[in-house]
Motif scaffolding. Structure first.
Motif, PDB file in Angstrom:
ATOM      1  N   ALA A 223       0.824  -1.208   0.000  1.00  0.00           N
ATOM      2  CA  ALA A 223       0.000   0.000   0.000  1.00  0.00           C
ATOM      3  C   ALA A 223       0.860   1.261   0.000  1.00  0.00           C
ATOM      4  O   ALA A 223       0.549   2.242  -0.680  1.00  0.00           O
ATOM      5  CB  ALA A 223      -0.931  -0.016   1.204  1.00  0.00           C
ATOM      6  N   VAL A 224       1.961   1.235   0.757  1.00  0.00           N
ATOM      7  CA  VAL A 224       2.832   2.406   0.831  1.00  0.00           C
ATOM      8  C   VAL A 224       3.575   2.618  -0.490  1.00  0.00           C
ATOM      9  O   VAL A 224       3.748   3.757  -0.940  1.00  0.00           O
ATOM     10  CB  VAL A 224       3.846   2.249   1.996  1.00  0.00           C
ATOM     11  N   ASP A 225       3.994   1.524  -1.124  1.00  0.00           N
ATOM     12  CA  ASP A 225       4.749   1.642  -2.370  1.00  0.00           C
ATOM     13  C   ASP A 225       3.930   2.310  -3.472  1.00  0.00           C
ATOM     14  O   ASP A 225       4.440   3.127  -4.223  1.00  0.00           O
ATOM     15  CB  ASP A 225       5.199   0.262  -2.859  1.00  0.00           C
ATOM     16  N   ASN A 226       2.628   1.937  -3.549  1.00  0.00           N
ATOM     17  CA  ASN A 226       1.761   2.485  -4.601  1.00  0.00           C
ATOM     18  C   ASN A 226       2.484   2.410  -5.945  1.00  0.00           C
ATOM     19  O   ASN A 226       2.583   3.391  -6.686  1.00  0.00           O
ATOM     20  CB  ASN A 226       1.375   3.933  -4.272  1.00  0.00           C
ATOM     21  N   ASP A 227       3.008   1.237  -6.244  1.00  0.00           N
ATOM     22  CA  ASP A 227       3.911   1.074  -7.374  1.00  0.00           C
ATOM     23  C   ASP A 227       3.148   0.785  -8.657  1.00  0.00           C
ATOM     24  O   ASP A 227       2.370  -0.166  -8.739  1.00  0.00           O
ATOM     25  CB  ASP A 227       4.875  -0.075  -7.071  1.00  0.00           C
ATOM     26  N   LYS A 228       3.369   1.597  -9.668  1.00  0.00           N
ATOM     27  CA  LYS A 228       2.751   1.411 -10.973  1.00  0.00           C
ATOM     28  C   LYS A 228       3.601   2.116 -12.020  1.00  0.00           C
ATOM     29  O   LYS A 228       4.435   2.968 -11.689  1.00  0.00           O
ATOM     30  CB  LYS A 228       1.321   1.958 -10.979  1.00  0.00           C
ATOM     31  N   PRO A 229       3.413   1.784 -13.286  1.00  0.00           N
ATOM     32  CA  PRO A 229       4.217   2.438 -14.331  1.00  0.00           C
ATOM     33  C   PRO A 229       3.943   3.946 -14.378  1.00  0.00           C
ATOM     34  O   PRO A 229       2.828   4.394 -14.086  1.00  0.00           O
ATOM     35  CB  PRO A 229       3.738   1.768 -15.626  1.00  0.00           C
ATOM     36  N   LEU A 230       4.969   4.697 -14.728  1.00  0.00           N
ATOM     37  CA  LEU A 230       4.774   6.129 -14.909  1.00  0.00           C
ATOM     38  C   LEU A 230       3.869   6.371 -16.112  1.00  0.00           C
ATOM     39  O   LEU A 230       4.119   5.859 -17.209  1.00  0.00           O
ATOM     40  CB  LEU A 230       6.121   6.822 -15.130  1.00  0.00           C
ATOM     41  N   ASP A 231       2.818   7.115 -15.895  1.00  0.00           N
ATOM     42  CA  ASP A 231       1.858   7.366 -16.971  1.00  0.00           C
ATOM     43  C   ASP A 231       2.485   8.190 -18.088  1.00  0.00           C
ATOM     44  O   ASP A 231       3.284   9.097 -17.846  1.00  0.00           O
ATOM     45  CB  ASP A 231       0.632   8.105 -16.431  1.00  0.00           C
ATOM     46  N   TYR A 232       2.094   7.847 -19.321  1.00  0.00           N
ATOM     47  CA  TYR A 232       2.478   8.691 -20.441  1.00  0.00           C
ATOM     48  C   TYR A 232       1.658   9.979 -20.383  1.00  0.00           C
ATOM     49  O   TYR A 232       0.465   9.945 -20.103  1.00  0.00           O
ATOM     50  CB  TYR A 232       2.182   7.998 -21.775  1.00  0.00           C
ATOM     51  N   GLY A 233       2.291  11.079 -20.663  1.00  0.00           N
ATOM     52  CA  GLY A 233       1.538  12.320 -20.739  1.00  0.00           C
ATOM     53  C   GLY A 233       0.697  12.372 -22.005  1.00  0.00           C
ATOM     54  O   GLY A 233       1.045  11.766 -23.026  1.00  0.00           O
ATOM     55  N   TYR A 234      -0.406  13.088 -21.931  1.00  0.00           N
ATOM     56  CA  TYR A 234      -1.274  13.214 -23.100  1.00  0.00           C
ATOM     57  C   TYR A 234      -0.589  14.099 -24.140  1.00  0.00           C
ATOM     58  O   TYR A 234      -0.060  15.165 -23.825  1.00  0.00           O
ATOM     59  CB  TYR A 234      -2.621  13.826 -22.715  1.00  0.00           C
TER      60      TYR A 234
ATOM     61  N   PHE B 268       2.502  -2.589 -26.851  1.00  0.00           N
ATOM     62  CA  PHE B 268       3.287  -2.320 -25.650  1.00  0.00           C
ATOM     63  C   PHE B 268       2.495  -1.645 -24.524  1.00  0.00           C
ATOM     64  O   PHE B 268       2.615  -2.067 -23.364  1.00  0.00           O
ATOM     65  CB  PHE B 268       4.517  -1.487 -26.001  1.00  0.00           C
ATOM     66  N   PRO B 269       1.700  -0.600 -24.789  1.00  0.00           N
ATOM     67  CA  PRO B 269       0.955   0.015 -23.676  1.00  0.00           C
ATOM     68  C   PRO B 269       0.044  -0.964 -22.941  1.00  0.00           C
ATOM     69  O   PRO B 269      -0.214  -0.805 -21.743  1.00  0.00           O
ATOM     70  CB  PRO B 269       0.130   1.116 -24.374  1.00  0.00           C
ATOM     71  N   ASP B 270      -0.413  -2.004 -23.641  1.00  0.00           N
ATOM     72  CA  ASP B 270      -1.278  -3.007 -23.024  1.00  0.00           C
ATOM     73  C   ASP B 270      -0.509  -3.899 -22.054  1.00  0.00           C
ATOM     74  O   ASP B 270      -1.102  -4.527 -21.172  1.00  0.00           O
ATOM     75  CB  ASP B 270      -1.924  -3.861 -24.129  1.00  0.00           C
ATOM     76  N   ALA B 271       0.816  -3.963 -22.209  1.00  0.00           N
ATOM     77  CA  ALA B 271       1.627  -4.857 -21.375  1.00  0.00           C
ATOM     78  C   ALA B 271       2.442  -4.119 -20.331  1.00  0.00           C
ATOM     79  O   ALA B 271       3.220  -4.745 -19.603  1.00  0.00           O
ATOM     80  CB  ALA B 271       2.555  -5.679 -22.272  1.00  0.00           C
ATOM     81  N   ARG B 272       2.304  -2.802 -20.217  1.00  0.00           N
ATOM     82  CA  ARG B 272       3.177  -2.031 -19.339  1.00  0.00           C
ATOM     83  C   ARG B 272       3.045  -2.436 -17.868  1.00  0.00           C
ATOM     84  O   ARG B 272       4.041  -2.473 -17.139  1.00  0.00           O
ATOM     85  CB  ARG B 272       2.879  -0.533 -19.473  1.00  0.00           C
ATOM     86  N   GLU B 273       1.857  -2.746 -17.438  1.00  0.00           N
ATOM     87  CA  GLU B 273       1.646  -3.089 -16.029  1.00  0.00           C
ATOM     88  C   GLU B 273       2.431  -4.335 -15.642  1.00  0.00           C
ATOM     89  O   GLU B 273       3.135  -4.349 -14.624  1.00  0.00           O
ATOM     90  CB  GLU B 273       0.155  -3.298 -15.758  1.00  0.00           C
TER      91      GLU B 273
ATOM     92  N   ASN C 265      24.344  -3.132 -10.027  1.00  0.00           N
ATOM     93  CA  ASN C 265      23.869  -3.071  -8.652  1.00  0.00           C
ATOM     94  C   ASN C 265      22.629  -3.950  -8.532  1.00  0.00           C
ATOM     95  O   ASN C 265      21.530  -3.546  -8.910  1.00  0.00           O
ATOM     96  CB  ASN C 265      23.525  -1.622  -8.260  1.00  0.00           C
ATOM     97  N   SER C 266      22.791  -5.146  -8.004  1.00  0.00           N
ATOM     98  CA  SER C 266      21.686  -6.111  -7.962  1.00  0.00           C
ATOM     99  C   SER C 266      20.581  -5.709  -6.996  1.00  0.00           C
ATOM    100  O   SER C 266      19.491  -6.278  -7.038  1.00  0.00           O
ATOM    101  CB  SER C 266      22.214  -7.503  -7.596  1.00  0.00           C
ATOM    102  N   SER C 267      20.846  -4.737  -6.112  1.00  0.00           N
ATOM    103  CA  SER C 267      19.799  -4.299  -5.196  1.00  0.00           C
ATOM    104  C   SER C 267      18.836  -3.314  -5.855  1.00  0.00           C
ATOM    105  O   SER C 267      17.817  -2.957  -5.270  1.00  0.00           O
ATOM    106  CB  SER C 267      20.415  -3.640  -3.951  1.00  0.00           C
ATOM    107  N   MET C 268      19.162  -2.878  -7.068  1.00  0.00           N
ATOM    108  CA  MET C 268      18.302  -1.925  -7.771  1.00  0.00           C
ATOM    109  C   MET C 268      18.061  -2.394  -9.203  1.00  0.00           C
ATOM    110  O   MET C 268      18.607  -1.840 -10.160  1.00  0.00           O
ATOM    111  CB  MET C 268      18.931  -0.533  -7.762  1.00  0.00           C
ATOM    112  N   PRO C 269      17.256  -3.430  -9.388  1.00  0.00           N
ATOM    113  CA  PRO C 269      16.981  -3.916 -10.749  1.00  0.00           C
ATOM    114  C   PRO C 269      16.084  -2.943 -11.502  1.00  0.00           C
ATOM    115  O   PRO C 269      15.382  -2.134 -10.914  1.00  0.00           O
ATOM    116  CB  PRO C 269      16.259  -5.245 -10.496  1.00  0.00           C
ATOM    117  N   TYR C 270      16.129  -3.040 -12.823  1.00  0.00           N
ATOM    118  CA  TYR C 270      15.240  -2.244 -13.662  1.00  0.00           C
ATOM    119  C   TYR C 270      13.987  -3.056 -13.966  1.00  0.00           C
ATOM    120  O   TYR C 270      14.065  -4.268 -14.166  1.00  0.00           O
ATOM    121  CB  TYR C 270      15.906  -1.885 -14.991  1.00  0.00           C
ATOM    122  N   SER C 271      12.865  -2.393 -14.038  1.00  0.00           N
ATOM    123  CA  SER C 271      11.697  -3.082 -14.563  1.00  0.00           C
ATOM    124  C   SER C 271      11.842  -3.159 -16.077  1.00  0.00           C
ATOM    125  O   SER C 271      12.517  -2.329 -16.700  1.00  0.00           O
ATOM    126  CB  SER C 271      10.408  -2.336 -14.191  1.00  0.00           C
TER     127      SER C 271
END
Length: 301
Positions: free
Chosen positions: A48-59, A220-225, A237-243
């Motif tokens: 709940a605290v993370d509230n983690d989701k992909p950064l939205d594309y701007g319109y 791709f936008p359909d699979a971002r989540e 740095n294995s403690s900070m992987p990329y999505s």
């Protein structure tokens, strides 16, 4: 000057947020785990605290696009820069949080989180998992099985060979993207539109010079989540992987253009520069330079 400072501050905050969130998923809870089962498991409060989701594309309004060019690129997995998209290929002796991009795509197609797959990069025809099974697996009968059939006997399961395309068979990815100049923000930007894993034709796999074919296309936008939830290994740095979402959106890969939209029906480079790999690479660079130079020429007086 003020606007530039605000843009820089916004950029730094965005980058910090991305890497902070990424770090939360690397071996989550490993220092506090009291048993191996607790490694990688986050509590409901943490989620709940993370509230983690992909950064939205701007319109982006169509009227703000001064220039655009659609290109198709090959991301060859033999190149070291693209290893995070390819590995791991052997998942028997590695944690469940480490998977290749192909395994992530297939898992989420099978469980329905990626709802739509297509047969080409124009997304004209939808396909289901059942539709593409023939391109993902091969079933053959051994010589002993053929003899058994000829003798009028029931074919035994041990004489049936089945081969399924796996992450180890993926040779490259094809991606379709759009370069566009946003006149409101006065900069060239890139938007990834689609991605396709490419492997040898399953019917000829193992033979020399087997044709490489795209297995399916994902919008791709359909699979971002799901690509945001899956993490690629960060060798620095294995403690900070990329999505995978961040890795692809930020173009942390090495690719070369093999096709651009054009008046000849979006013909590929190989159709007009044939049998000369060096000249094909030079043509790819020419297309890239043409796009880049448009932005540079905007500020040339």
């Amino acid at each position: 000057m003020y606007n530039k400072m605000m843009k820089l501050k916004s950029f730094l905050l965005t980058v910090t947020a991305v890497f902070t969130v990424s770090g939360m998923f690397a071996q989550a809870n490993i220092l506090n785990a009291k048993s191996p089962d607790e490694i990688g498991v986050r509590t409901a409060a943490q989620v709940a605290v993370d509230n983690d989701k992909p950064l939205d594309y701007g319109y982006v309004d169509d009227r703000d696009i001064l220039f655009s060019k659609t290109v198709w690129e090959k991301v060859v997995l033999d190149e070291r820069a693209n290893f995070p998209l390819y590995y791991p290929v052997d998942t028997n002796n590695i944690g469940s949080d480490r998977r290749s991009l192909y395994d992530v795509l297939m898992k989420n197609i099978k469980n329905g989180k990626i709802k739509n797959i297509y047969d080409d990069s124009y997304f004209t025809t939808k396909r289901t998992l059942k539709d593409i099974e023939a391109s993902l697996s091969k079933i053959d009968t051994t010589e002993m099985g053929i003899e058994q059939i000829n003798a009028g006997e029931t074919l035994s399961a041990e004489y049936i060979d089945r081969y399924d395309i796996s992450a180890a068979d993926i040779r490259e990815y094809h991606i379709r993207g759009l370069w566009y100049f946003d006149k409101r923000q006065a900069e060239m930007k890139y938007r990834l539109i689609g991605i396709a894993p490419v492997a040898p034709d399953v019917n000829f796999i193992g033979s020399e010079n087997a044709d490489l074919v795209p297995l399916f296309w994902v919008f791709f936008p359909d699979a971002r989540e799901v690509l945001h939830q899956a993490k690629a290994f960060n060798n620095e740095n294995s403690s900070m992987p990329y999505s995978f979402d961040h890795l692809l959106n930020s173009r942390r890969f090495q690719g070369y253009i093999f096709k651009e939209e054009n008046v000849q029906g979006d013909r590929a480079v190989t159709e007009y520069v044939s049998e000369n790999a060096l000249m094909q690479l030079l043509e790819s660079e020419r297309i890239k330079d043409k796009i880049r130079d448009f932005e540079l020429d905007m500020w040339t007086y």
